[in-house]
Design an enzyme around this catalytic site. Sequence first.
Site, PDB file in Angstrom:
ATOM      1  CE  LYS A 146      53.634  11.513 -34.267  1.00 14.80           C
ATOM      2  NZ  LYS A 146      52.481  12.030 -33.519  1.00 14.80           N
ATOM      3  CG  ASN A 147      50.341   9.035 -34.224  1.00 18.50           C
ATOM      4  OD1 ASN A 147      51.098   9.661 -33.481  1.00 18.50           O
ATOM      5  ND2 ASN A 147      49.693   9.610 -35.233  1.00 18.50           N
ATOM      6  NE  ARG A 150      45.936  17.678 -28.181  1.00 16.23           N
ATOM      7  CZ  ARG A 150      45.276  18.609 -27.530  1.00 16.23           C
ATOM      8  NH1 ARG A 150      45.795  19.777 -27.340  1.00 16.23           N
ATOM      9  NH2 ARG A 150      44.068  18.381 -27.083  1.00 16.23           N
ATOM     10  CB  CYS A 204      46.531  21.551 -30.595  1.00 14.06           C
ATOM     11  SG  CYS A 204      47.341  20.574 -31.848  1.00 14.06           S
ATOM     12  NE  ARG A 210      44.829  16.971 -31.686  1.00 13.57           N
ATOM     13  CZ  ARG A 210      46.035  16.423 -31.865  1.00 13.57           C
ATOM     14  NH1 ARG A 210      47.073  17.194 -32.077  1.00 13.57           N
ATOM     15  NH2 ARG A 210      46.190  15.126 -31.804  1.00 13.57           N
ATOM     16  CG  ASP A 256      47.960  12.188 -39.015  1.00 12.80           C
ATOM     17  OD1 ASP A 256      47.474  13.284 -38.673  1.00 12.80           O
ATOM     18  OD2 ASP A 256      48.112  11.237 -38.217  1.00 12.80           O
ATOM     19  CB  VAL A 295      39.911  14.526 -39.007  1.00 10.90           C
ATOM     20  CG1 VAL A 295      40.274  14.007 -37.614  1.00 10.90           C
ATOM     21  CG2 VAL A 295      39.525  13.373 -39.924  1.00 10.90           C
ATOM     22  NE  ARG A 333      55.449  17.020 -31.129  1.00  7.13           N
ATOM     23  CZ  ARG A 333      54.275  17.441 -30.710  1.00  7.13           C
ATOM     24  NH1 ARG A 333      53.907  18.681 -30.946  1.00  7.13           N
ATOM     25  NH2 ARG A 333      53.464  16.635 -30.059  1.00  7.13           N
TER      26      ARG A 333
HETATM   27  N1  EPU Z   1      37.889  15.176 -30.359  1.00  8.94           N
HETATM   28  C1  EPU Z   1      37.005  15.787 -29.486  1.00  8.94           C
HETATM   29  N2  EPU Z   1      36.985  15.357 -28.190  1.00  8.94           N
HETATM   30  C2  EPU Z   1      37.791  14.358 -27.729  1.00  8.94           C
HETATM   31  C3  EPU Z   1      38.677  13.742 -28.618  1.00  8.94           C
HETATM   32  C4  EPU Z   1      38.708  14.168 -29.934  1.00  8.94           C
HETATM   33  O1  EPU Z   1      36.251  16.691 -29.863  1.00  8.94           O
HETATM   34  O2  EPU Z   1      37.710  14.015 -26.533  1.00  8.94           O
HETATM   35  C5  EPU Z   1      37.945  15.624 -31.763  1.00  8.94           C
HETATM   36  C6  EPU Z   1      39.286  16.287 -32.085  1.00  8.94           C
HETATM   37  O3  EPU Z   1      39.284  17.646 -31.706  1.00  8.94           O
HETATM   38  C7  EPU Z   1      39.419  16.076 -33.560  1.00  8.94           C
HETATM   39  C8  EPU Z   1      38.726  14.719 -33.776  1.00  8.94           C
HETATM   40  O4  EPU Z   1      37.913  14.495 -32.631  1.00  8.94           O
HETATM   41  O5  EPU Z   1      38.721  17.065 -34.267  1.00  8.94           O
HETATM   42  C9  EPU Z   1      39.691  13.555 -33.950  1.00  8.94           C
HETATM   43  O6  EPU Z   1      40.534  13.432 -32.830  1.00  8.94           O
HETATM   44  P1  EPU Z   1      41.172  12.059 -32.341  1.00  8.94           P
HETATM   45  O7  EPU Z   1      40.896  11.928 -30.883  1.00  8.94           O
HETATM   46  O8  EPU Z   1      40.757  10.942 -33.231  1.00  8.94           O
HETATM   47  O9  EPU Z   1      42.702  12.346 -32.560  1.00  8.94           O
HETATM   48  P2  EPU Z   1      43.899  12.161 -31.523  1.00  8.94           P
HETATM   49  O10 EPU Z   1      43.778  10.867 -30.830  1.00  8.94           O
HETATM   50  O11 EPU Z   1      44.044  13.393 -30.729  1.00  8.94           O
HETATM   51  C10 EPU Z   1      45.431  10.914 -33.235  1.00  8.94           C
HETATM   52  C11 EPU Z   1      46.806  11.103 -33.787  1.00  8.94           C
HETATM   53  C12 EPU Z   1      46.827  12.299 -34.727  1.00  8.94           C
HETATM   54  C13 EPU Z   1      45.830  12.043 -35.848  1.00  8.94           C
HETATM   55  C14 EPU Z   1      44.430  11.768 -35.264  1.00  8.94           C
HETATM   56  C15 EPU Z   1      43.398  11.418 -36.299  1.00  8.94           C
HETATM   57  C16 EPU Z   1      48.188  10.247 -31.991  1.00  8.94           C
HETATM   58  C17 EPU Z   1      49.170  10.524 -30.934  1.00  8.94           C
HETATM   59  N3  EPU Z   1      47.743  11.296 -32.686  1.00  8.94           N
HETATM   60  O12 EPU Z   1      45.121  12.113 -32.526  1.00  8.94           O
HETATM   61  O13 EPU Z   1      48.139  12.389 -35.262  1.00  8.94           O
HETATM   62  O14 EPU Z   1      45.770  13.139 -36.707  1.00  8.94           O
HETATM   63  O15 EPU Z   1      44.511  10.683 -34.308  1.00  8.94           O
HETATM   64  O16 EPU Z   1      43.775  10.287 -37.007  1.00  8.94           O
HETATM   65  O17 EPU Z   1      47.828   9.111 -32.230  1.00  8.94           O
HETATM   66  C18 EPU Z   1      50.021  13.426 -36.178  1.00  8.94           C
HETATM   67  O18 EPU Z   1      50.616  12.348 -36.059  1.00  8.94           O
HETATM   68  O19 EPU Z   1      50.480  14.403 -36.837  1.00  8.94           O
HETATM   69  C19 EPU Z   1      48.717  13.582 -35.535  1.00  8.94           C
HETATM   70  C20 EPU Z   1      48.170  14.776 -35.300  1.00  8.94           C
END
Ligand code: EPU
Length: 417
Positions: free
Chosen positions: A22-23, A92, A116, A121, A304, A326, A396
């Site tokens: 998915k991701n 998101r 969320c 996030r 995850d 995380v 999802r």
């Molecule tokens: N963060 C910030 N500011 C930002 C971006 C991130 O403070 O601008 C913080 C977040 O709040 C969090 C941390 O940085 O505490 C990590 O966030 P990251 O941006 O790495 O995560 P993401 O891109 O929002 C993706 C996956 C998540 C997975 C995380 C970490 C997708 C669509 N989602 O989220 O997947 O947990 O990376 O590996 O790729 C899931 O599949 O259940 C899921 C939540």
Amino acid sequence: MDQFEIQGGRPLKGRVTISGSKNAALPCLFATLLTDQVCTLDQVPALADIETALKLLVTLGKKVDRVGSKVVISKGRPLTGKAPYELVRRMRASVLVMGPLLARRKRAQVSMPGGCAIGARPVNYHIDGFHRMGVETTIHEGYVDARTKGLKGGLIPLPYPSVGASENLLMGAVLAKGTTIIQNAAREPEVVDLGRMLQKMGASIRGLETSEITIEGVKSLSGTSHTVIPDRIEAGTFMIAAGVTKGDILIENVNMAHLGNVVHSLKQAGLSVEPEGRSVRVTYVKKLKPVNIETDVYPAFPTDMQAQWITMMALTGGRSRVRETVFENRYLHVQELLRFGADISLAGRDAEVKGVAALSGCDCMVSDLRAGAALVLAGLAAKGKTTVLRVYHLDRGYERMEKKLQALGARIKRVSA
Ligand code: EPU
């Protein structure tokens, strides 16, 4: 709203095939906005989040044709630039259209993602990165209105190796003028998969799989065909299913290189994990042992998989510690697991899990995708009947979850409430 009814306590046995990630599929789908030419993506899982992404592509002007796990994306209308609240609030990751839209249209209006269940996030790293590429942003009526006279390459030191920010900025940088260096970039396999697809489209990218990605902007990108990587989190979830049900599962379509830390921890817990080509056989052999884990960015233990790990630790013969680094609020499954008779205490980012002899089935409610996986695993392991409410969260991210589990001998059925 559908729910799952599970009669637990049966060892899962047989084979299961893992779907595409998915991701990884989500950013790869959005990368098709970077060209008017035809892109074909294979191994795209049938999930609610993927449907949302396809709807967003159509809203922005793409034509989408889907046959099974293959999705063909071509030019429909001229691209428009607004990702509406209606879709972003459902998922998101929709915010990832910002990079491609800025690169192609110099303007993107993307609804601010709201709260969320697993943490605040914010998207500040994405926005700050785009500022360094010559983008100005305002917030207007709940939307980020981002404009540029043309994306310029720049040095972007990320404060944290955010997966989404790395992907978004990478998709902007491939068509920016000049060189972009993303420092402290995410190294997750899903980021690398996106990078490989962009390379096939003609992007110039160095340093994938490292924490410094260098991109030389090119004038245009072409269409491509790309097969999405297998879902490492789905694979890990089935590995734990073998553990908690005392089962024996051959898991097919797995990239073991993406699961190093999880497999290491599973072996420490006493499971037999035997790779066989693109498959892996996971077998319960003896009473599970407690193993401490700490989630962190790749290649560390993935956040995850944390919820599912806690379910397994609830069934060991001792005490284990889990630290979530995380997300700040990713323990919503714990209160529900207590209802199964698990013994878990929380203190900030730490959980202490004391193994119990058995879990007992109960009614429980899913708060988010991976919490839901943890509850289904608990239901499969528990004695008696479990009803899992709000399985739309699972839809999802897990393709045909109950069907795959049924094929392994689980007594699980979907009931429309
Ligand atoms: N963060 C910030 N500011 C930002 C971006 C991130 O403070 O601008 C913080 C977040 O709040 C969090 C941390 O940085 O505490 C990590 O966030 P990251 O941006 O790495 O995560 P993401 O891109 O929002 C993706 C996956 C998540 C997975 C995380 C970490 C997708 C669509 N989602 O989220 O997947 O947990 O990376 O590996 O790729 C899931 O599949 O259940 C899921 C939540």
